[in-house]
Design an enzyme around this catalytic site. Structure first.
Site, PDB file in Angstrom:
ATOM      1  N   GLU A 119       0.817  -1.218   0.000  1.00  0.00           N
ATOM      2  CA  GLU A 119       0.000   0.000   0.000  1.00  0.00           C
ATOM      3  C   GLU A 119       0.850   1.268   0.000  1.00  0.00           C
ATOM      4  O   GLU A 119       0.824   2.060   0.943  1.00  0.00           O
ATOM      5  CB  GLU A 119      -0.963  -0.001   1.183  1.00  0.00           C
ATOM      6  CG  GLU A 119      -2.034  -1.073   1.078  1.00  0.00           C
ATOM      7  CD  GLU A 119      -3.068  -1.022   2.198  1.00  0.00           C
ATOM      8  OE1 GLU A 119      -4.146  -1.580   2.022  1.00  0.00           O
ATOM      9  OE2 GLU A 119      -2.762  -0.411   3.259  1.00  0.00           O
ATOM     10  N   GLU A 288      -6.524  -7.698  -1.185  1.00  0.00           N
ATOM     11  CA  GLU A 288      -7.104  -7.755   0.162  1.00  0.00           C
ATOM     12  C   GLU A 288      -8.606  -7.515   0.026  1.00  0.00           C
ATOM     13  O   GLU A 288      -9.026  -6.405  -0.302  1.00  0.00           O
ATOM     14  CB  GLU A 288      -6.503  -6.693   1.085  1.00  0.00           C
ATOM     15  CG  GLU A 288      -5.037  -6.903   1.409  1.00  0.00           C
ATOM     16  CD  GLU A 288      -4.514  -5.881   2.419  1.00  0.00           C
ATOM     17  OE1 GLU A 288      -5.343  -5.225   3.097  1.00  0.00           O
ATOM     18  OE2 GLU A 288      -3.284  -5.735   2.520  1.00  0.00           O
TER      19      GLU A 288
END
Length: 644
Positions: A119, A288
């Site tokens: 991320e 995710e």
């Protein structure tokens, strides 16, 4: 995991401190054991480079790797993402640890791919303001501009005596009494994302040197500061992290309904799916997927029954080739103890486990290729940043504006590619461009060619206002698009969102909000809508012009959903694009390679009318937070308002 139908397992993304507890003291034994166990059960492994969490010993030895806030305060050890992308020392340490990991697993057959870091930019960490970034910014500017005089001219630094005598004199935008220069800010935002690109490329190049793996990165949803289009050029596939019940709370203007707190907003999630899919024109992954309740949004409701299964199907319908969950088991320690997994902390199945298992079983029967979209929605981070620097109205949010156009397209059962304005447009019948704020002649020529060759173009307000350097054009907006659109913008005005605005179309009144432009069309341009109040009453607000074999519509307001639906329906009809009647809120059709996913993000029930034998998965009664897969095109499916 194998019994649940899971095929890919991602691991080790935050593991540096365990892999290397002291400098040079590498220990892969625990990870070897995990990878071997997964391999023994037929599972594929996606490893992650562990650089999102540099260990304490590295920070203590080299505190210069830490990021700095705009005021120069270092971001200290104690959470994650505390490193600077431009730190020479951290880049050196990154090369070392990534090389060690990639070399160690180069010959392991279960390792099929890598995720770089984790991320990028989460927690506001794309833009660092340390001395390493200051030096790197000066070098970036020197590579972009002919000389510092060229920079001063393109930025327009005469105002407020902001001239620079050298590239070295240009600091990062640190705290100032008033607003920063908009061109300086825009270039710093570009520089910051380029810094991430360079850093990501270190990972990708080293991984490819050691093995024939795919390389990806897990991007985030509705994320502003990192240009996904540019970072993805170094990736084999794009992946992102999807948390629907959190997204409706912390990155959207409207307050969430109870249904949205249970299942999210299909268009908010869907836009990110379509952006990931179209960014490198290939199937994407959800790296995710929310597995249950999560810890980070303001509130943490339990998803509705069926929501986790719904999200997996929804992603596949949009073009995902894999949906991975974060996480497998709830963690006993650290900052994410309240982030659910498919398993509870005691190892027993949580609510998401059986739904993930059901989705896996259903999707094993589905074999589909790429999504074929007829409509392109143009999306560009430079435009997002430029409007954000000078929004001219607190409520004028680039992403919200873009999403209102996307929402109406999706409500008509149309598949949408979210692409960069420079992308080839030959494969599309219609293009929607809500916020082309920065436009040069090259982009104008690109869009003109699309229209003249038969394309249908819908351009939104605030387009063609500025140069790519973030200066106003010398000509009136829409600047280089004036010839194509057949108009100029005489005046513009902005209002608070709660002030009702309206335009008139063929005697009917339609709501608008926030932004209004008074348009001066040329004689060959048709007025579609006019303003109804204020000093602009009677002035054109929406126009349409035929050009070559196509047409261009210019919408000079932030349109309400009814007005926008009229404009979109007309656009689709002119382009010969098959579409549905307006779908119920929260229900969407996603077509992929001959199959249509009908997804219901609401607690209501609906009835589907489809040909006999067309249901591949699910049923003709669509329950709360339910999904059905049918072998029928969206425009041939009828749906009732609600099952009796």
């Amino acid at each position: 995991m194998a019994e649940a139908g899971i095929e890919y397992v991602r691991l080790a993304e935050f593991s540096w401190g365990v892999i290397e507890p002291t400098l040079g003291g590498l220990d892969f034994s625990w990870l070897d054991e995990a990878v071997d166990i997964l391999a023994d059960h037929g599972l594929n492994v996606v490893l992650c480079t562990p650089t999102a969490t540099p260990p304490k010993w590295l920070v203590d030895e080299h505190p210069e790797i830490l990021q700095a806030d705009p005021d120069g305060t270092p971001r200290h050890f104690g959470s994650r993402r505390h490193y600077c992308f431009n730190s020479p020392r951290y880049r050196e340490e990154t090369r070392r640890i990534v090389s060690e990991m990639a070399a160690h697993y180069a010959d392991h057959p279960a390792v099929v791919g890598w995720q770089t870091d984790n991320e990028f930019g989460c927690h506001g960490t794309v833009r660092c303001y340390c001395e390493d970034c200051s030096a790197a910014f000066s070098e970036w500017l020197a590579a972009k501009y002919d000389d510092v005089g060229d920079l001063n001219e393109q930025w327009g630094t005469t105002f407020w005596s902001q001239q620079y005598a050298s590239f070295e004199a240009v600091d990062p935008p640190r705290p100032t009494p008033a607003d920063h220069h908009p061109s300086r800010l825009l270039d710093y935002y570009r520089f910051a994302t380029d810094s991430v690109i360079e850093y990501n490329r270190i990972h990708a190049d080293l991984i490819r040197e050691h093995g024939d793996w795919f390389v990806t990165h897990n991007f985030m949803g509705d994320f502003e500061t990192l240009d996904m289009h540019k970072v993805s050029n170094d990736l084999d596939l794009v992946s992102w992290d999807s948390y629907p019940t959190g997204f409706v709370q912390d990155r959207r203007a409207a307050d969430p309904s109870m249904d949205e707190l249970r299942a999210g907003d299909p268009d908010q999630v869907g836009l990110n799916h379509d952006l990931c899919r179209a960014t490198n024109d290939a199937p994407f992954w959800v790296m995710e997927q929310q597995p249950g309740d999560v810890n980070w949004p303001p509130s943490c409701p339990q998803p509705g029954d069926g929501a986790m299964r719904l999200w997996a199907h929804h992603a596949v319908g949009h073009g995902a080739d894999a949906v991975l969950y974060f996480r497998w088991r709830r963690c006993l320690e650290g900052q994410e103890q309240y982030h659910a997994g498919l398993m509870k902390q005691d190892g027993s199945p949580d609510r998401g486990y059986n739904e993930a298992k059901a989705a896996a079983e259903e999707l094993t029967t589905v074999d589909v290729d790429h999504v074929d979209a007829s409509v392109a929605l143009l999306h560009d981070y430079d435009n997002w940043w430029a409007i954000g620097v000078q929004p001219h109205a607190p409520e004028f949010d680039y992403w919200e504006h873009l999403r209102c156009y996307y929402r109406v397209l999706r409500a008509r059962g149309v598949q949408v590619d979210v692409v960069h304005p420079d992308a080839p447009l030959d494969d599309y019948e219609a293009v929607v461009a809500p916020g082309l704020h920065l436009v040069d002649t090259e982009l104008a020529d690109h869009l003109t060619q699309f229209v003249e060759q038969g394309g249908q173009l819908l351009v939104g307000a605030r387009s063609g206002v500025k140069t790519p350097a973030n200066q106003l054009h010398e000509t009136l907006a829409p600047g280089p698009l004036a010839d194509l659109t057949g108009l100029v913008v005489d005046q513009h005005e902005s209002y608070p969102e709660d002030v009702p605005l309206a335009v008139e179309v063929d005697g009917d009144e339609y709501a608008a909000t926030i932004w209004a432009e008074w348009l001066d069309p040329d004689p060959q341009t048709t007025v579609v809508a006019t303003h109804t109040s204020g000093p602009g009453a009677g002035r054109p607000a929406v126009t349409r012009r035929n050009r070559g074999d196509g047409s261009v519509t210019y919408c000079g307001v932030w349109p309400g959903s009814e007005l926008l639906d009229e404009l979109v329906a007309e656009l689709l009809s002119r382009g010969g694009i098959k579409h549905t009647s307006r779908l119920p809120d929260g229900v969407r059709f996603n077509e992929r390679d001959g199959l249509t996913w009908v997804t219901n993000f609401t607690s209501r029930q609906f009835e589907l009318d489809v040909p006999m034998g067309a249901v591949v998965s699910g049923g003709q009664t669509l329950g709360a937070f339910d999904v059905a897969v049918v072998s029928t095109a969206p425009h041939l499916i009828s749906i009732s308002n609600e099952a009796s």
